[in-house]
Design a protein around this motif. Structure first.
Motif, mmCIF file in Angstrom:
data_model
loop_
_atom_site.group_PDB
_atom_site.id
_atom_site.type_symbol
_atom_site.label_atom_id
_atom_site.label_comp_id
_atom_site.label_asym_id
_atom_site.label_seq_id
_atom_site.Cartn_x
_atom_site.Cartn_y
_atom_site.Cartn_z
ATOM 1 N N UNK A 87 65.269 90.882 -128.774
ATOM 2 C CA UNK A 87 65.406 89.445 -128.537
ATOM 3 C C UNK A 87 65.367 89.093 -127.051
ATOM 4 N N UNK A 88 66.021 89.929 -126.234
ATOM 5 C CA UNK A 88 65.976 89.668 -124.791
ATOM 6 C C UNK A 88 64.563 89.890 -124.247
ATOM 7 N N UNK A 89 63.902 90.932 -124.743
ATOM 8 C CA UNK A 89 62.530 91.196 -124.294
ATOM 9 C C UNK A 89 61.625 90.015 -124.629
ATOM 10 N N UNK A 90 61.803 89.444 -125.811
ATOM 11 C CA UNK A 90 61.006 88.280 -126.197
ATOM 12 C C UNK A 90 61.248 87.130 -125.223
ATOM 13 N N UNK A 91 62.525 86.916 -124.887
ATOM 14 C CA UNK A 91 62.867 85.841 -123.957
ATOM 15 C C UNK A 91 62.230 86.084 -122.588
ATOM 16 N N UNK A 92 62.274 87.341 -122.150
ATOM 17 C CA UNK A 92 61.710 87.686 -120.841
ATOM 18 C C UNK A 92 60.188 87.540 -120.843
ATOM 19 N N UNK A 93 59.565 87.803 -121.985
ATOM 20 C CA UNK A 93 58.117 87.605 -122.094
ATOM 21 C C UNK A 93 57.783 86.116 -121.956
ATOM 22 N N UNK A 94 58.597 85.290 -122.589
ATOM 23 C CA UNK A 94 58.351 83.849 -122.518
ATOM 24 C C UNK A 94 58.523 83.358 -121.084
ATOM 25 N N UNK A 95 59.497 83.940 -120.376
ATOM 26 C CA UNK A 95 59.743 83.532 -118.994
ATOM 27 C C UNK A 95 58.730 84.129 -118.028
ATOM 28 N N UNK A 96 57.998 85.158 -118.471
ATOM 29 C CA UNK A 96 57.051 85.811 -117.569
ATOM 30 C C UNK A 96 57.726 86.872 -116.712
ATOM 31 N N UNK A 97 58.988 87.172 -116.991
ATOM 32 C CA UNK A 97 59.677 88.235 -116.249
ATOM 33 C C UNK A 97 59.177 89.595 -116.723
ATOM 34 N N UNK A 98 58.626 89.583 -117.946
ATOM 35 C CA UNK A 98 58.027 90.778 -118.523
ATOM 36 C C UNK A 98 56.604 90.368 -118.870
ATOM 37 N N UNK A 99 55.640 91.212 -118.556
ATOM 38 C CA UNK A 99 54.261 90.834 -118.863
ATOM 39 C C UNK A 99 53.780 91.637 -120.068
ATOM 40 N N UNK A 100 53.750 90.983 -121.208
ATOM 41 C CA UNK A 100 53.267 91.656 -122.410
ATOM 42 C C UNK A 100 51.751 91.791 -122.303
ATOM 43 N N UNK A 101 51.227 92.993 -122.565
ATOM 44 C CA UNK A 101 49.769 93.195 -122.465
ATOM 45 C C UNK A 101 49.012 92.233 -123.378
ATOM 46 N N UNK A 102 49.560 91.992 -124.561
ATOM 47 C CA UNK A 102 48.964 91.015 -125.451
ATOM 48 C C UNK A 102 49.979 89.900 -125.632
ATOM 49 N N UNK A 103 49.588 88.697 -125.254
ATOM 50 C CA UNK A 103 50.563 87.633 -125.377
ATOM 51 C C UNK A 103 49.954 86.260 -125.269
ATOM 52 N N UNK A 104 50.610 85.318 -125.921
ATOM 53 C CA UNK A 104 50.166 83.928 -125.849
ATOM 54 C C UNK A 104 51.397 83.041 -125.909
ATOM 55 N N UNK A 105 51.518 82.119 -124.971
ATOM 56 C CA UNK A 105 52.616 81.162 -125.050
ATOM 57 C C UNK A 105 52.155 79.818 -124.522
ATOM 58 N N UNK A 106 52.433 78.788 -125.299
ATOM 59 C CA UNK A 106 52.032 77.445 -124.890
ATOM 60 C C UNK A 106 53.185 76.490 -125.112
ATOM 61 N N UNK A 107 53.399 75.605 -124.150
ATOM 62 C CA UNK A 107 54.457 74.605 -124.286
ATOM 63 C C UNK A 107 53.981 73.294 -123.671
ATOM 64 N N UNK A 108 54.145 72.204 -124.382
ATOM 65 C CA UNK A 108 53.746 70.867 -123.915
ATOM 66 C C UNK A 108 52.343 70.845 -123.320
ATOM 67 N N UNK A 109 51.426 71.546 -123.926
ATOM 68 C CA UNK A 109 50.051 71.534 -123.425
ATOM 69 C C UNK A 109 49.816 72.466 -122.250
ATOM 70 N N UNK A 110 50.894 73.119 -121.737
ATOM 71 C CA UNK A 110 50.716 74.085 -120.661
ATOM 72 C C UNK A 110 50.686 75.479 -121.258
ATOM 73 N N UNK A 111 49.626 76.203 -120.937
ATOM 74 C CA UNK A 111 49.549 77.572 -121.414
ATOM 75 C C UNK A 111 50.111 78.488 -120.331
ATOM 76 N N UNK A 112 51.160 79.227 -120.653
ATOM 77 C CA UNK A 112 51.789 80.110 -119.658
ATOM 78 C C UNK A 112 51.198 81.505 -119.705
ATOM 79 N N UNK A 113 50.751 81.887 -120.874
ATOM 80 C CA UNK A 113 50.092 83.185 -120.961
ATOM 81 C C UNK A 113 49.058 83.138 -122.066
#
Lengths: 228, 359
Positions: B39-65
């Motif tokens: 769960x913490x790793x997931x949170x860190x991936x969303x924050x970009x503190x951890x860079x998942x090799x495969x990942x996608x995150x979008x919020x309010x039209x902004x794509x973070x990864x």
């Protein structure tokens, strides 16, 4: 009392030590940061290299520098190519030698200071919109202030106290390379004990005062392995 | 509002994270699971503190990864708030300096204290502004850290076990602030915890994780009560119900709420009739009886059906009951279970000794 030659030696020592300390902080800060943070396997090698002056007799370091800076050495060839002449027996050569000689005294306290900053503190800065560079200047540097104080003072005092390296690559040229430690040696050679007493007393008082301030001001004063 | 899409795949030596989630764009979503569940790793991936090799995150039209398009926005350029387990305040700055840190990074004018007075008061830190972090208690530090994150008006607030490093007393001191915040925030909050107590009090949506995967997700009351989890055998196991306030009985200092056409009495609640409420019932406060008792001091007796029975190794028996579409956990002794001859499908009555109101 101190003669003009003595005062010249004192002034030269101050110039060499100040300039060397300035350069040491400039080089030592990124180097210490890299050593504190890198997972690179080269870290051990670089650490050992930086720490060499702690254990080598200064004459050994001076000897190699003399060879390297000489007309047929690598640095000597480079400086010749750049039309700078030879660095041995010059003020510039003395400063360069001092930087190498005092490097561990600056890098190690900085490395200790940087190591003590938790990774999460840096991550917290990143989540507060601070770029890596801004984090370094606004978080790392202010938190490491005691480390920088220790590094500057150790770098400066250690440069002031050098003797062996100076003799090997700088010699004994008035106003150019004749620093206090060499001047004291000259006085003793000439059996001018009162003169030697004056200069030696100056250095003793200076070193003690600086260290006394350092140990009084800092909550965590430098440890023996940092002092040597 | 569009839901947030979070897809991440990450492999460490002995750990695989593989999630594909649609997270609600409002309310508190709790990521719940045992330690090591990712769960913490997931949170860190969303924050970009951890860079998942495969990942996608979008919020309010902004794509973070978007690893498919080689896009990765570094943490400091993401409009997020992050609260760590430790407050991580900058020791060289005062509380005010810490609060202003993020705004200064954005070259915005320094914090307008008047404008943010409400937030600072909500978190109870107005009197601390000129102190250095080393002169704050653990709870105070964490409240400053929360304010520091929220002052940047983030699009999402990520909280990684913000109470885990605090002792029980401090936890109880900070929880009310979090519950208040919860009611005031319009942004989504992702909250990581392994405490069922915090889940019950804070979650709107519950995401349950185990060994890097999401094993259940849904609204709090369904998910919290439905799933078969190790925590249902925990001493502090409980059920959470969403109920409606029916009437007050001030002469008895009681209020009456409705759940699945049954009535439940609670200590007097200061809210108008018709209000939706969340109540928590500890499994240890539920006892079972086969016939409706006629003379008893227990007010709350509800008909229920046995759904599932599970014994542990310490003589305790966890029974999952069904009341219409709601479920209820009961802890009884294995001896009682044998005496009553409990079987799944049995109709019986659950006696509830106590309920507590949440939020």
């Amino acid at each position: 009392m101190l003669t003009t030659a003595d005062l010249d030696a004192l002034w030269l020592t101050f110039k060499v030590a100040s300039l060397a300390t300035f350069l040491l902080l400039l080089i030592g800060t990124p180097l210490a940061w890299w050593l504190a943070r890198t997972p690179s396997p080269a870290k051990g090698f670089i650490n050992a290299l930086v720490s060499l002056p702690l254990v080598l007799p200064p004459t050994v370091l001076g000897f190699y520098l003399l060879i390297l800076m000489g007309p047929s050495g690598a640095i000597g060839q480079l400086t010749h190519f750049l039309n700078l002449g030879t660095l041995s027996f010059t003020f510039a050569g003395l400063v360069i030698a001092s930087v190498l000689y005092s490097l561990p005294f600056v890098v190690q306290p900085l490395q200790t200071a940087f190591n003590s900053i938790a990774e999460q503190t840096l991550e917290a800065a990143a989540t507060l919109r601070a770029s890596p560079i801004s984090t370094f200047f606004n978080v790392v540097l202010p938190i490491s202030r005691p480390g920088f104080l220790t590094a500057s003072i150790l770098g400066f005092t250690h440069t002031v106290g050098e003797f062996g390296v100076v003799l090997m690559i700088g010699g004994n040229i008035p106003d150019k390379t004749r620093v206090v430690s060499v001047q004291i040696y000259n006085h003793v050679e000439a059996l001018e004990y009162p003169q030697a007493h004056w200069l030696a007393g100056c250095l003793l008082a200076f070193s003690f005062t600086v260290l006394f301030i350092l140990y009084s001001v800092l909550k965590t004063p430098p440890q023996v392995q940092q002092l040597k | 509002m569009k839901p947030l899409t979070a897809r991440f795949k990450l492999t460490y030596s002995e750990f695989n994270l593989a999630v594909d989630l649609q997270l609600p764009s409002t309310g508190v979503t709790v990521l719940f699971g045992p330690s090591g569940s990712g769960k913490t790793t997931l949170l860190r991936c969303i924050a970009g503190l951890e860079k998942a090799p495969t990942g996608y995150f979008e919020i309010n039209g902004h794509c973070w990864q978007d690893s498919g398009h080689n896009q990765f926005v570094p943490t400091y350029q993401r409009n997020l708030g992050y609260v760590f387990q430790e407050a991580n305040l900058f020791p060289h700055l005062t509380v005010l300096g810490n609060l202003q840190f993020g705004l200064k990074q954005q070259k915005k004018a320094s914090i307008n204290l008047k404008e943010n007075q409400e937030l600072l008061e909500l978190l109870g830190i107005t009197h601390l502004l000129h102190r250095k972090p080393d002169r704050l208690s653990g709870g105070e530090k964490q409240r400053v850290a929360i304010a520091r994150a929220l002052l940047l008006k983030p699009d999402i607030l990520l909280m990684d076990e913000p109470l885990a490093a605090l002792d029980n007393k401090r936890k109880q001191e900070i929880l009310p602030y979090l519950i208040h915040l919860h009611q005031h925030l319009s942004i989504p909050v992702l909250y990581v915890t392994h405490s069922p107590q915090e889940v019950a009090q804070l979650a709107d949506t519950l995401v349950v994780m185990e060994s890097g995967k999401v094993i259940a997700m849904g609204g709090l009351t369904e998910t919290f009560n439905r799933i078969d989890l190790s925590f249902s055998q925990d001493k502090a196991a409980s059920s959470v119900w969403q109920v409606t306030l029916l009437q007050h009985e001030p002469e008895f200092h009681l209020s009456c709420v409705e759940i699945e056409n049954n009535r439940l009495s609670l200590p007097l609640i200061n809210a108008p009739v018709g209000t939706g409420l969340r109540v928590q019932i500890y499994a240890r406060d539920v006892s079972l009886t086969l016939e409706a008792p006629k003379a008893t001091s227990i007010l709350n007796i509800l008909p229920a059906r046995v759904k599932e029975i599970k014994n542990d190794n310490h003589g305790q028996c966890t029974v999952r009951l069904e009341l219409g579409s709601q479920s209820l956990l009961a802890h009884i002794t294995q001896k009682s279970a044998q005496v009553l001859d409990l079987r799944t499908g049995m109709q019986l009555y659950a006696q509830i000794k106590g309920t507590s109101l949440l939020g």
